[in-house]
Design a protein around this motif. Structure first.
Motif, PDB file in Angstrom:
ATOM      1  N   ILE A  47       0.930  -1.034  -0.228  1.00 28.42           N
ATOM      2  CA  ILE A  47      -0.169  -0.395  -0.158  1.00 28.42           C
ATOM      3  C   ILE A  47       0.464   1.595   0.052  1.00 28.42           C
ATOM      4  CG2 ILE A  47      -1.402   1.303   1.620  1.00 28.42           C
ATOM      5  CD1 ILE A  47      -2.772  -1.511   2.311  1.00 28.42           C
ATOM      6  N   ARG A  48       1.832   0.922   1.120  1.00 33.85           N
ATOM      7  CA  ARG A  48       3.147   2.762   0.933  1.00 33.85           C
ATOM      8  C   ARG A  48       3.284   2.747  -0.419  1.00 33.85           C
ATOM      9  NH1 ARG A  48       1.716   6.290   4.210  1.00 33.85           N
ATOM     10  NH2 ARG A  48       3.667   6.590   4.700  1.00 33.85           N
TER      11      ARG A  48
ATOM     12  N   LEU B  74       2.110  -3.999  11.578  1.00 33.66           N
ATOM     13  CA  LEU B  74       3.301  -4.360  13.094  1.00 33.66           C
ATOM     14  C   LEU B  74       4.552  -5.134  12.722  1.00 33.66           C
ATOM     15  CD1 LEU B  74       0.483  -5.614  15.714  1.00 33.66           C
ATOM     16  CD2 LEU B  74       1.251  -3.867  15.865  1.00 33.66           C
ATOM     17  N   SER B  75       3.694  -6.003  12.649  1.00 30.43           N
ATOM     18  CA  SER B  75       5.258  -6.414  10.717  1.00 30.43           C
ATOM     19  C   SER B  75       6.294  -6.004  10.437  1.00 30.43           C
ATOM     20  CB  SER B  75       4.533  -7.718   9.807  1.00 30.43           C
ATOM     21  OG  SER B  75       6.297  -8.338   9.361  1.00 30.43           O
ATOM     22  N   ALA B  76       5.628  -4.751   9.703  1.00 33.31           N
ATOM     23  CA  ALA B  76       6.732  -3.374   9.269  1.00 33.31           C
ATOM     24  C   ALA B  76       7.096  -2.673   9.647  1.00 33.31           C
ATOM     25  CB  ALA B  76       6.171  -3.193   8.123  1.00 33.31           C
ATOM     26  N   TYR B  77       6.377  -2.233  11.182  1.00 33.48           N
ATOM     27  CA  TYR B  77       7.470  -1.495  12.509  1.00 33.48           C
ATOM     28  C   TYR B  77       8.337  -2.108  12.713  1.00 33.48           C
ATOM     29  CZ  TYR B  77       7.025   0.299  16.794  1.00 33.48           C
ATOM     30  OH  TYR B  77       7.490   0.719  18.249  1.00 33.48           O
TER      31      TYR B  77
ATOM     32  N   PHE C  93       6.830   4.318   6.918  1.00 35.57           N
ATOM     33  CA  PHE C  93       6.236   4.924   8.077  1.00 35.57           C
ATOM     34  C   PHE C  93       6.027   6.654   7.661  1.00 35.57           C
ATOM     35  CE2 PHE C  93       6.526   1.001   9.406  1.00 35.57           C
ATOM     36  CZ  PHE C  93       5.690   0.756   9.854  1.00 35.57           C
ATOM     37  N   THR C  94       6.843   7.175   6.732  1.00 32.39           N
ATOM     38  CA  THR C  94       7.190   7.659   6.411  1.00 32.39           C
ATOM     39  C   THR C  94       5.844   9.421   6.130  1.00 32.39           C
ATOM     40  OG1 THR C  94       9.093   7.986   5.068  1.00 32.39           O
ATOM     41  CG2 THR C  94       8.603  10.075   5.152  1.00 32.39           C
ATOM     42  N   GLY C  95       6.047   9.518   6.954  1.00 29.07           N
ATOM     43  CA  GLY C  95       4.553  11.573   7.146  1.00 29.07           C
ATOM     44  C   GLY C  95       3.603  10.480   8.536  1.00 29.07           C
TER      45      GLY C  95
END
Length: 522
Positions: free
Chosen positions: A18-19, A60-63, A71-73
């Motif tokens: 998505i990102r 959560l996995s990506a974090y 997670f930019t922005g």
């Protein structure tokens, strides 16, 4: 296409896709930070299907993998200072459906093998899934020198189709309990454990040893962790809302009200903001149409069967008062259908008092109400769905124009041309049939409404009138109207602010349709 408008992530549940792909993402990362920096490292979240549980798990996995660039922005970028990466074991149980015990064991071994390969761990020779999971957690921790994160999405998927089968449930439940059993013993090796699901199984039956799971499903701090609030829509989807309004040839406020009626109204605790169904909302924006997206995407046939099993009439689905323990409850030993309806998203919290733990549950919105009633209608008229839907639409037009006589004539003709249903020899059958039809028309309708002198069989409220209906079987419309007048039912509704119309209807059980009717102003 407007360059400022994002693409809609229909069916996409992977945060990184998505990102990276420029899809619309409603920022929920504040909750990710809250979850991972609060008390307890074992958490469980229950939400209905297609409400964003898998996307939350992927986020959560990506974090935890420390993928800061994704997670930019977003809100968490301002909150997180360390961005420590951890090894993440991700188990998606959603494909483990319609399996017997042996097939389910093979499926779990395959999930374990995939995680072993991803972590660079030698494939285990263990025959038992619990031993293999324990080895995977400990070997990953030793190899990386860091505690392990375990994410289990749709933990209950292998059990949903057999949750009410005394024969198959115990065997599959034992397989899953065996698989989850190492989580407590591996506590020193674990940084965080998160599970999602639709239904709530008792800890005794699934997590016999893991008794420290924090269920955040009804915590106010996570009320809108899944789904989309109106504030989020206005703040993060303004361009999309305006474009949608243009497609419907409405102003923005009118479009917003239409969306609210169709897809809003969910609450998973109280107090709570109104929450829109995200699947339906995004599909409506993408297609530029108000349609039945969530309900039409996979309503289980067993839901209708369970309503029948528990003798739940359509008019009894909601509103209903219940304690939290009555609906936020394990579903493998149901004493009522309420937990299944609530956890599956067919009823939701509409009011409540956390101090007394007493809540009011009801159908959330028009999409769910119409979908439920369409599913139940064949039990009361016939299974000729196309003709039935056409009749209902024509009745809606007639009633909206104040032509109740025409509406009843349409129903009379329809019922006279379809096969008879079972159990049509009692008044309640026709009462529930009218309740379903009027509910499908999106009118306010109630049955057995009390007055000082008795009960009105059906009360129907439209924008232009209030209809008081008395039903008779194998008698006459005259007798029905006489009862309305004799018991002065209209007195109870004198201050309703609408013209009151009395309707006496007589059904012929031999013909299975309306014999005659009378309509009079109060």
């Amino acid at each position: 296409m407007d360059a400022t408008r994002k693409r809609y992530p229909i069916g996409i549940q992977t945060f990184s896709e998505i990102r990276k792909g420029g899809y619309l993402y409603v920022d929920k990362t504040e909750y990710v930070y809250r979850m991972t920096h609060s008390d307890g490292k074992y958490m469980f979240l229950s939400r209905p299907r297609r409400f964003g549980k898998s996307l939350l798990t992927s986020t959560l996995s990506a974090y935890f993998e420390g993928r800061r660039e994704l997670f930019t922005g977003l809100a968490i970028e301002r909150m997180e200072k360390e961005w420590i990466s951890y090894p993440v074991l991700h188990f998606d149980m959603s494909l483990g459906k319609h399996m017997d015990k042996d097939a389910l064991n093979r499926y779990l071994h395959n999930l374990l093998r995939n995680n072993e390969q991803r972590m660079g761990i030698s494939t285990s020779e263990a025959e038992d899934v619990n031993v293999r999971l324990a080895n995977l957690i400990m070997d990953t921790c030793r190899q990386t020198g860091k505690q392990v994160v375990v994410l289990i999405d749709e933990y209950d998927a292998p059990l949903l189709d057999v949750v009410h089968e005394d024969e198959n449930l115990p065997a599959l439940r034992n397989v899953m309990r065996n698989f989850y059993s190492p989580l407590k013993a591996c506590d020193p090796y674990l940084r965080y454990v998160f599970l999602t699901g639709i239904t709530k199984f008792s800890q005794l039956s699934i997590f016999s040893e893991l008794n420290n799971i924090r269920n955040i499903s009804m915590e106010e701090a996570y009320a809108d962790i899944c789904g989309i609030t109106e504030q989020e829509m206005k703040a993060q989807m303004g361009n999309e809302l305006n474009e949608f309004a243009g497609k419907l040839q409405m102003c923005t406020d009118e479009a917003l009200e239409a969306l609210k009626v169709h897809y809003d109204g969910y609450h998973f605790t109280w107090p709570s903001p109104d929450i829109y169904n995200p699947y339906s909302l995004l599909n409506a924006f993408s297609n530029g149409k108000l349609n039945s997206y969530w309900f039409g995407s996979g309503t289980s046939a067993y839901l209708v069967e369970m309503l029948r099993m528990f003798d739940v009439l359509p008019s009894e689905i909601g509103p209903v008062e219940a304690m939290a323990a009555d609906f936020d409850a394990p579903t493998e030993s149901l004493e009522s259908v309420i937990p299944l309806l609530y956890q599956s998203g067919y009823i939701t919290i509409k009011n409540g008092n956390p101090q007394t733990d007493l809540y009011v549950l009801d159908i959330p919105n028009k999409e769910v109400r119409m979908g439920l009633m369409r599913s139940l209608l064949p039990n009361y008229v016939s299974r000729q769905t196309r003709n039935c839907n056409i009749t209902v639409v024509k009745m809606s037009v007639a009633i909206s124009e104040g032509r109740m006589d025409d509406a009843l004539r349409l129903l009379q003709t329809f019922l006279g041309t379809v096969p008879y249903c079972d159990h049509t020899d009692y008044e309640g059958h026709y009462q529930q049939m009218l309740y379903i039809i009027f509910s499908m028309l999106s009118y306010e309708v109630d049955v057995e409404v009390r007055t000082p002198h008795g009960r009105v069989d059906v009360v129907l409220k439209t924008r232009n009138a209030l209809y008081l209906m008395e039903l008779k079987l194998d008698k006459s419309a005259d007798e029905a109207m006489e009862q309305i007048n004799l018991k002065n039912y209209s007195e109870r509704f004198a201050l309703c602010g609408l013209p009151i119309v009395k309707v006496g209807i007589n059904f012929n059980t031999r013909k299975g349709t309306i014999e005659d009717w009378m309509i009079a102003s109060a």
